[in-house]
Design an enzyme around this catalytic site. Structure first.
Site, short mmCIF file in Angstrom:
data_model
loop_
_atom_site.label_atom_id
_atom_site.label_comp_id
_atom_site.label_asym_id
_atom_site.label_seq_id
_atom_site.Cartn_x
_atom_site.Cartn_y
_atom_site.Cartn_z
CD1 TRP A 32 -2.62 -1.81 0.89
CD2 TRP A 32 -3.49 0.25 0.97
NE1 TRP A 32 -3.98 -1.92 0.75
CE2 TRP A 32 -4.54 -0.68 0.79
CE3 TRP A 32 -3.80 1.61 1.05
CZ2 TRP A 32 -5.87 -0.30 0.68
CZ3 TRP A 32 -5.13 1.99 0.95
CH2 TRP A 32 -6.16 1.05 0.75
CD GLU A 68 -2.25 -7.69 5.40
OE1 GLU A 68 -1.95 -6.58 4.92
OE2 GLU A 68 -3.41 -7.98 5.78
CG HIS A 98 -8.57 3.18 7.27
ND1 HIS A 98 -9.04 4.38 6.80
CD2 HIS A 98 -7.27 3.11 6.88
CE1 HIS A 98 -8.10 4.99 6.13
NE2 HIS A 98 -7.01 4.26 6.16
NE ARG A 137 6.24 13.18 9.33
CZ ARG A 137 5.75 14.39 9.03
NH1 ARG A 137 5.42 14.70 7.77
NH2 ARG A 137 5.58 15.30 9.98
N1 RBF Z 1 -2.61 -0.37 4.29
C1 RBF Z 1 -1.58 0.51 4.36
O1 RBF Z 1 -0.42 0.07 4.47
N2 RBF Z 1 -1.79 1.86 4.28
C2 RBF Z 1 -3.04 2.40 4.19
O2 RBF Z 1 -3.16 3.64 4.13
C3 RBF Z 1 -4.14 1.51 4.15
N3 RBF Z 1 -5.40 1.98 4.10
C4 RBF Z 1 -6.44 1.12 4.16
C5 RBF Z 1 -7.75 1.60 4.18
C6 RBF Z 1 -8.81 0.73 4.29
C7 RBF Z 1 -10.21 1.29 4.35
C8 RBF Z 1 -8.59 -0.65 4.34
C9 RBF Z 1 -9.74 -1.64 4.47
C10 RBF Z 1 -7.31 -1.15 4.28
C11 RBF Z 1 -6.22 -0.28 4.18
N4 RBF Z 1 -4.92 -0.77 4.14
C12 RBF Z 1 -3.87 0.11 4.19
C13 RBF Z 1 -4.65 -2.21 3.97
C14 RBF Z 1 -4.43 -2.98 5.28
O3 RBF Z 1 -3.16 -2.68 5.83
C15 RBF Z 1 -4.51 -4.50 5.00
O4 RBF Z 1 -3.59 -4.85 3.99
C16 RBF Z 1 -5.90 -4.95 4.57
O5 RBF Z 1 -6.90 -4.49 5.46
C17 RBF Z 1 -5.98 -6.49 4.49
O6 RBF Z 1 -5.74 -7.08 5.76
#
Ligand code: RBF
Length: 172
Positions: A32, A68, A98, A137
């Site tokens: 992400w 994760e 979230h 950052r």
């Molecule tokens: N993971 C990130 O590393 N950064 C984020 O900004 C991020 N935003 C998320 C927003 C939402 C609404 C959801 C459901 C997940 C997000 N995730 C983000 C993913 C999260 O870390 C993870 O991979 C998933 O929820 C699957 O377990």
């Protein structure tokens, strides 16, 4: 004179560790916000090389998101003997909370894993309010937090080396 950028590796403090070229370090990188996390990864990797680590002993894996990261770190620790694991992610605040759930889970997960495994699992996760703060950052005006995460890893490796040396010398 211009202030040196915090991303300049020559500004790093002198941490001398024993046989850095033999030490294995894991890196777990969230996909992400990949443009941010890849910059953090580059900063962390350059820093480890700067301190004398061998690139062949740096094992990088990717996980879907920051949530994760603890599981990725645990998988690495099951797979091989690492002296530290550096976890890199970027959780940007959105319209819903979230980010709070993810950040809480990751920080608690990495703390628990560090304490139960005895291997430092470094929290290199940005928790910005928006993308501009993240960019600041990740190579911007606030430096590259991937560098700082790697410095924390090297410092903990040094600490563990010193304590091991001391316990050997007093016969434990
Ligand atoms: N993971 C990130 O590393 N950064 C984020 O900004 C991020 N935003 C998320 C927003 C939402 C609404 C959801 C459901 C997940 C997000 N995730 C983000 C993913 C999260 O870390 C993870 O991979 C998933 O929820 C699957 O377990």
């Amino acid at each position: 004179m211009a202030k040196p950028k915090k991303t300049d590796l020559s500004e790093l403090k002198d941490i001398s560790i024993k046989n850095p070229e033999k030490i294995k370090v894991g890196l777990v990188v969230a996909e992400w916000n990949e443009e941010i996390t890849s910059t953090l990864q580059q900063g962390a990797t350059d820093t480890l090389l700067h301190y004398g680590f061998d690139k062949d002993n740096l094992k990088a894996i990717r996980v879907p998101g920051s949530y994760e990261l603890p599981m990725g770190a645990r998988s690495l620790l099951k797979h091989d003997k690492f002296s530290a694991i550096i976890c890199l992610g970027c959780v940007i605040k959105g319209e819903t909370p979230h980010n709070d759930y993810i950040n809480q889970a990751v920080s608690t997960g990495l703390t628990q894993l560090s304490l139960t495994s005895g291997t430092p699992c470094i929290f290199g996760v940005l928790t910005p309010l928006n993308m501009d703060q993240a960019l600041d950052r990740a190579g911007g005006k606030h430096g590259n937090k991937g560098i700082e995460a790697a410095v924390a890893a090297v410092s903990m490796i040094k600490l563990n080396q010193e304590l091991e040396k001391k316990s050997r010398s007093i016969g434990f």
